[in-house]
Motif scaffolding. Structure first.
Motif, mmCIF file in Angstrom:
data_model
loop_
_atom_site.group_PDB
_atom_site.id
_atom_site.type_symbol
_atom_site.label_atom_id
_atom_site.label_comp_id
_atom_site.label_asym_id
_atom_site.label_seq_id
_atom_site.Cartn_x
_atom_site.Cartn_y
_atom_site.Cartn_z
ATOM 1 N N GLU A 90 34.110 39.261 40.057
ATOM 2 C CA GLU A 90 33.907 40.676 40.357
ATOM 3 C C GLU A 90 34.604 41.556 39.317
ATOM 4 O O GLU A 90 34.046 42.545 38.836
ATOM 5 N N ALA A 91 35.825 41.159 38.949
ATOM 6 C CA ALA A 91 36.588 41.938 37.957
ATOM 7 C C ALA A 91 35.906 41.887 36.588
ATOM 8 O O ALA A 91 35.886 42.886 35.854
ATOM 9 N N MET A 92 35.346 40.746 36.233
ATOM 10 C CA MET A 92 34.655 40.651 34.936
ATOM 11 C C MET A 92 33.373 41.484 34.953
ATOM 12 O O MET A 92 33.061 42.187 33.991
ATOM 13 N N ASN A 93 32.633 41.426 36.056
ATOM 14 C CA ASN A 93 31.418 42.251 36.166
ATOM 15 C C ASN A 93 31.743 43.736 36.040
ATOM 16 O O ASN A 93 30.970 44.511 35.467
ATOM 17 N N ALA A 94 32.910 44.123 36.598
ATOM 18 C CA ALA A 94 33.284 45.539 36.573
ATOM 19 C C ALA A 94 33.554 46.041 35.159
ATOM 20 O O ALA A 94 33.559 47.254 34.922
ATOM 21 N N GLN A 95 33.789 45.127 34.228
ATOM 22 C CA GLN A 95 33.955 45.518 32.825
ATOM 23 C C GLN A 95 32.617 45.884 32.180
ATOM 24 O O GLN A 95 32.558 46.323 31.048
ATOM 25 N N ASN A 151 29.732 28.340 41.345
ATOM 26 C CA ASN A 151 29.644 29.508 42.231
ATOM 27 C C ASN A 151 30.134 30.750 41.514
ATOM 28 O O ASN A 151 29.541 31.831 41.629
ATOM 29 N N MET A 152 31.230 30.601 40.768
ATOM 30 C CA MET A 152 31.731 31.746 40.020
ATOM 31 C C MET A 152 30.785 32.097 38.869
ATOM 32 O O MET A 152 30.481 33.269 38.637
ATOM 33 N N ALA A 153 30.328 31.059 38.163
ATOM 34 C CA ALA A 153 29.453 31.310 37.004
ATOM 35 C C ALA A 153 28.182 32.049 37.431
ATOM 36 O O ALA A 153 27.719 32.949 36.727
ATOM 37 N N MET A 157 37.119 36.761 43.010
ATOM 38 C CA MET A 157 37.747 38.011 42.544
ATOM 39 C C MET A 157 37.601 38.166 41.037
ATOM 40 O O MET A 157 37.337 39.260 40.526
ATOM 41 N N ALA A 158 37.780 37.068 40.330
ATOM 42 C CA ALA A 158 37.685 37.110 38.868
ATOM 43 C C ALA A 158 36.278 37.512 38.424
ATOM 44 O O ALA A 158 36.117 38.338 37.518
ATOM 45 N N THR A 174 44.699 41.310 33.940
ATOM 46 C CA THR A 174 44.911 40.408 35.065
ATOM 47 C C THR A 174 44.081 40.911 36.238
ATOM 48 O O THR A 174 43.901 42.118 36.420
ATOM 49 N N TYR A 175 43.545 39.986 36.993
ATOM 50 C CA TYR A 175 42.677 40.374 38.106
ATOM 51 C C TYR A 175 43.322 40.073 39.456
ATOM 52 O O TYR A 175 42.824 40.474 40.492
#
Ligand SMILES: [Fe+2]
Length: 312
Positions: A66-71, A103-105, A63-64, A302-303
């Motif tokens: 995805e939220a960072m990409n959305a920025q 995986n997140m990176a 989720m984090a 916050t995500y």
């Protein structure tokens, strides 16, 4: 090293619309500075991930990302503590945690840089089964780095990434410290950096914080494993340069300080209070920052505020 941002930033598509929420009390803040004059540079700064390999936290990391990409950032910067618990463990035990972090990176689409945190020192304690002698080796191997400090340029901004840790033989086991090897390297780097070039510093341990005065009382002295001990020496190196922004982690709270023309942002934590809920009012999140020609704008987002417990 030069970033590829100036070439790529115009080619990027907009990110997916992942939900983020501006944290109460952390509305968008603006502070003036002298930028590069080459346009806006959008950053995401996240820190203190503490990946532990559990399904629940791995889902939160997805989720984090995805939220960072959305920025839609040009650049993503990570302030360390990528995994949890490396210090007293060994490479084999920590492998699932590195997998969870990586995986997140890999899901982060923008150019991405990370610095070392104390939890990323794997096998730092002796007699724990670690077969190597360099507690930084796992961090370097997983991130494909040859050393733990670096510098690059992006859109006229000079970014400096530091290793802020030193293993100690006392009860703290580690302390915040910038090595003489790095201070010499910074000196040389600045000697060839024009004084008006805006500089952004990224490191794990705080160079300056009000956290201990605010939570323990104004005369409380921060311990050696909480802050950079030689902070004055480091800040003095930049006295004649345009040090606009310092991004630091470790404390898991979102904090902003303005001191002698520099903005210090302590970046909260992607894991909030070690995955147990908010910490002193800072929930799981990251900082969205825009460097403009004449100012810095930032906001702690916050995500995932759906879980967790009241403040600790
Ligand atoms: Fe941490």
């Amino acid at each position: 090293m030069t970033s590829g941002i100036s070439r790529r930033r115009f080619l990027k598509s907009l990110g997916a619309g992942a939900a983020v929420v501006a944290s109460p009390g952390y509305a968008r803040t603006t502070r003036s500075m002298r930028g590069s004059g080459r346009g806006d540079l959008r950053l995401v700064f996240y820190t203190d991930i503490h990946a532990d390999g559990r399904d629940e936290t791995s889902a939160a990391l997805a989720m984090a990302a995805e939220a960072m990409n959305a920025q839609n950032p040009d650049l993503v910067l990570c302030g360390g503590d990528l995994i949890s618990g490396g210090f007293a463990s060994n490479s084999k035990e920590m492998a699932p945690r590195w997998n969870a972090y990586m995986n997140m990176a890999r899901a982060i689409r923008a150019e991405h840089h990370a610095v070392l945190g104390n939890h990323d020192l794997v096998g730092a304690l002796q007699n724990n089964g670690h077969d190597g002698t360099d507690p930084r080796s796992d961090f370097k191997r997983h991130l494909g780095l040859s050393r733990t400090y670096d510098s690059f340029e992006a859109l006229g901004y000079r970014f400096i990434l530091l290793d802020s840790l030193r293993i100690s033989n006392d009860s703290h086991r580690y302390e915040g410290w910038i090595s003489s090897e790095q201070t010499e390297w910074i000196r040389e780097l600045l000697a060839s950096t024009p004084r008006d070039v805006p500089i952004v510093l990224l490191l794990h341990m705080p160079l300056l914080t009000t956290f201990f005065a605010a939570t323990k009382g104004t005369t409380f002295q921060a311990q050696a494993n909480r802050v950079v001990l030689n902070n004055v020496e480091i800040l003095d190196l930049f006295a004649r340069h345009n040090l606009i922004l310092l991004l630091q982690g470790h404390l898991h709270v979102s904090e902003a300080i303005y001191w002698r023309g520099s903005t210090f942002l302590t970046g909260g934590a992607l894991c909030g209070g070690w995955w147990r809920g908010p910490y002193y009012g800072t929930a799981r999140g990251f900082t969205s920052i825009t460097l403009k020609d004449d100012r810095i704008e930032w906001e702690y987002l916050t995500y995932d505020s759906s879980t967790g417990h009241p403040d600790q």
